[in-house]
Design a protein around this motif. Structure first.
Motif, short mmCIF file in Angstrom:
data_model
loop_
_atom_site.label_atom_id
_atom_site.label_comp_id
_atom_site.label_asym_id
_atom_site.label_seq_id
_atom_site.Cartn_x
_atom_site.Cartn_y
_atom_site.Cartn_z
N VAL A 14 2.19 -6.84 -4.56
CA VAL A 14 1.19 -6.32 -3.62
C VAL A 14 0.67 -4.99 -4.17
O VAL A 14 1.47 -4.11 -4.49
CB VAL A 14 1.79 -6.11 -2.22
CG1 VAL A 14 0.81 -5.42 -1.29
CG2 VAL A 14 2.25 -7.43 -1.63
N ILE A 15 -0.63 -4.87 -4.30
CA ILE A 15 -1.25 -3.62 -4.71
C ILE A 15 -1.69 -2.91 -3.43
O ILE A 15 -2.55 -3.41 -2.70
CB ILE A 15 -2.45 -3.85 -5.64
CG1 ILE A 15 -2.06 -4.75 -6.83
CG2 ILE A 15 -3.03 -2.52 -6.11
CD1 ILE A 15 -0.90 -4.26 -7.64
N ASP A 16 -1.10 -1.77 -3.15
CA ASP A 16 -1.32 -1.03 -1.91
C ASP A 16 -2.34 0.08 -2.13
O ASP A 16 -2.05 1.10 -2.75
CB ASP A 16 0.01 -0.45 -1.43
CG ASP A 16 -0.09 0.28 -0.10
OD1 ASP A 16 -1.21 0.45 0.42
OD2 ASP A 16 0.97 0.70 0.41
N LEU A 17 -3.56 -0.15 -1.64
CA LEU A 17 -4.64 0.83 -1.72
C LEU A 17 -4.88 1.46 -0.36
O LEU A 17 -5.97 1.96 -0.08
CB LEU A 17 -5.93 0.16 -2.22
CG LEU A 17 -5.87 -0.43 -3.62
CD1 LEU A 17 -6.97 -1.46 -3.82
CD2 LEU A 17 -5.97 0.67 -4.65
N THR A 18 -3.89 1.44 0.51
CA THR A 18 -4.05 1.92 1.88
C THR A 18 -3.59 3.36 2.01
O THR A 18 -2.98 3.92 1.10
CB THR A 18 -3.25 1.04 2.86
OG1 THR A 18 -1.85 1.19 2.59
CG2 THR A 18 -3.64 -0.42 2.75
N ALA A 19 -3.88 3.93 3.17
CA ALA A 19 -3.46 5.31 3.45
C ALA A 19 -3.15 5.46 4.94
O ALA A 19 -3.54 4.63 5.74
CB ALA A 19 -4.55 6.29 3.04
N VAL A 20 -2.46 6.49 5.28
CA VAL A 20 -2.10 6.94 6.62
C VAL A 20 -1.00 6.08 7.23
O VAL A 20 0.14 6.23 6.83
CB VAL A 20 -3.32 7.14 7.53
CG1 VAL A 20 -2.90 7.78 8.84
CG2 VAL A 20 -4.36 8.01 6.86
N LEU A 21 -1.27 5.15 8.15
CA LEU A 21 -0.15 4.51 8.84
C LEU A 21 -0.18 2.98 8.84
O LEU A 21 0.78 2.36 8.40
CB LEU A 21 -0.06 5.03 10.28
CG LEU A 21 1.14 4.56 11.09
CD1 LEU A 21 2.44 4.99 10.43
CD2 LEU A 21 1.07 5.12 12.49
N LEU A 22 -1.23 2.37 9.33
CA LEU A 22 -1.22 0.91 9.51
C LEU A 22 -1.10 0.15 8.19
O LEU A 22 -0.27 -0.75 8.07
CB LEU A 22 -2.46 0.46 10.27
CG LEU A 22 -2.55 0.96 11.71
CD1 LEU A 22 -3.84 0.51 12.36
CD2 LEU A 22 -1.36 0.50 12.52
N GLY A 23 -1.93 0.48 7.21
CA GLY A 23 -1.85 -0.20 5.92
C GLY A 23 -0.52 -0.01 5.23
O GLY A 23 0.10 -0.98 4.79
N PRO A 24 -0.04 1.25 5.10
CA PRO A 24 1.25 1.45 4.47
C PRO A 24 2.40 0.75 5.20
O PRO A 24 3.34 0.28 4.57
CB PRO A 24 1.43 2.97 4.50
CG PRO A 24 0.04 3.50 4.46
CD PRO A 24 -0.75 2.53 5.29
N THR A 25 2.31 0.66 6.53
CA THR A 25 3.35 -0.05 7.28
C THR A 25 3.30 -1.54 6.97
O THR A 25 4.34 -2.18 6.76
CB THR A 25 3.20 0.20 8.79
OG1 THR A 25 3.30 1.60 9.04
CG2 THR A 25 4.27 -0.53 9.58
#
Length: 124
Positions: A14-25
């Protein structure tokens, strides 16, 4: 990191391009289920590195919690040099999944699925 060889998502990247809370969770849950999660951070670091209690600078508890079971890669997505690196990381034929949760137009990865050389990429 724990041994996840027998986990449900072992072998998935999984390539995680998210930030803050919902995506990283969300991507943390994939990591908990055995996926290899690669967190892409800007040079200044994820915004949650400085939100909340921290024993060490840049390691706030929120950041540590939502980024457990992840590897990290610093990459400035605003620079053109980042595009080929992201394209190498995101390869659906190898079982990779990309999560992007920024505002529209913020992350260049949003246009990868329209790239003439990578039409098969879908950004979730």
């Amino acid at each position: 990191m724990q041994d996840t060889s027998g986990a449900a998502l072992a072998g998935t990247t999984v390539i995680d391009l998210t930030a803050v809370l919902l995506g990283p969770t969300a991507t943390q849950i994939f990591g908990d289920l055995g996926a290899t999660v690669i967190k892409i951070e800007p040079p200044q670091g994820d915004t949650t590195r400085s939100i909340g209690a921290a024993r060490s600078p840049g390691m706030a508890s929120l950041f540590l919690h939502t980024n457990q079971n992840k590897r990290s890669l610093v990459l400035d997505l605003k620079r053109p040099e980042a595009r080929p690196i992201i394209c190498r990381l995101i390869d659906p034929s190898e079982g990779e999944i990309a999560f992007e949760g920024q505002s529209i137009g913020h992350v260049p990865a949003r246009d990868f699925h329209r790239s003439p050389f990578r039409k098969d990429i879908q950004i979730v």
